[in-house]
Scaffold this motif. Sequence first.
Motif, PDB file in Angstrom:
ATOM      1  N   ALA A  52      -0.762  15.015   7.500  1.00 38.93           N
ATOM      2  CA  ALA A  52      -1.332  16.153   6.758  1.00 38.93           C
ATOM      3  C   ALA A  52      -0.602  17.444   7.083  1.00 38.93           C
ATOM      4  N   PRO A 105       0.830  -1.212   0.000  1.00 35.26           N
ATOM      5  CA  PRO A 105       0.000   0.000   0.000  1.00 35.26           C
ATOM      6  C   PRO A 105       0.864   1.263   0.000  1.00 35.26           C
ATOM      7  N   PRO A 106       0.334   2.357  -0.530  1.00 37.96           N
ATOM      8  CA  PRO A 106       1.102   3.610  -0.528  1.00 37.96           C
ATOM      9  C   PRO A 106       1.346   4.096   0.904  1.00 37.96           C
ATOM     10  N   LEU A 107       2.398   4.829   1.074  1.00 35.98           N
ATOM     11  CA  LEU A 107       2.711   5.395   2.380  1.00 35.98           C
ATOM     12  C   LEU A 107       1.717   6.498   2.716  1.00 35.98           C
ATOM     13  N   GLU A 108       1.434   6.641   3.987  1.00 34.43           N
ATOM     14  CA  GLU A 108       0.581   7.733   4.445  1.00 34.43           C
ATOM     15  C   GLU A 108       1.456   8.743   5.175  1.00 34.43           C
ATOM     16  N   LEU A 109       1.389   9.984   4.727  1.00 36.37           N
ATOM     17  CA  LEU A 109       2.159  11.053   5.354  1.00 36.37           C
ATOM     18  C   LEU A 109       1.230  11.923   6.193  1.00 36.37           C
ATOM     19  N   THR A 120       7.773   5.620  10.160  1.00 32.84           N
ATOM     20  CA  THR A 120       7.461   6.326   8.915  1.00 32.84           C
ATOM     21  C   THR A 120       8.721   6.876   8.252  1.00 32.84           C
ATOM     22  N   TRP A 156       9.863   5.528   4.691  1.00 34.00           N
ATOM     23  CA  TRP A 156      10.003   6.477   3.575  1.00 34.00           C
ATOM     24  C   TRP A 156      11.399   6.357   2.969  1.00 34.00           C
TER      25      TRP A 156
END
Length: 185
Positions: A20, A14-18, A78, A82
């Motif tokens: 907001a 799944p794509p990484l979540e950064l 994270t 990344w």
Amino acid sequence: MSVGSATIPDFSTPPLELPADLEPENPLWRFALAFWKYPDVQNSCLALQNQGWSVTRILSAAWLALSGRIFAGVEEATVTEWRNRVTVALRSARKSLPGNADNCQKLRTGIAGLELEAEQIELALSWRTLMTNNPENTYMQGRDALIITNLVAAAPTSFVDDSARPLLNTLAETLAHFPKGDHQP
């Protein structure tokens, strides 16, 4: 998965979540840009990177040392994710291209620009960690000792190879004389 001699990438991850509220233009980024202008810093950091060190960790440790704060060497998952999934992948793609082929120069330059943007996001993620996981503690052994302590804490393992020591000393010497400015913590 392989087809013939070609490998098809696995896109099931799944794509990484950064976050907001990520701040790419932060004091750590400004410090990194100012510190990187020194040729000895670039050469030392890249040589350490070739030995498995993370330049982001080195820059984070250095930045904290300038304010008298200890680098604990702790990163949020994270940051590491990344680095491994984005920054290292772009660096690997850039290094895979022939450096002397004119027909790849535009692609190589483009990937290098993306790699720099990925590093900026990585530093923004690291900055968030530093602001929450590194309390305002003061190191009592002196600035020069703190600089070395922090740089050693950025090592990829608990053992620092003898070939890394002169590179760390070069970075420490530059930090010891680094000018104050808005890039300070």
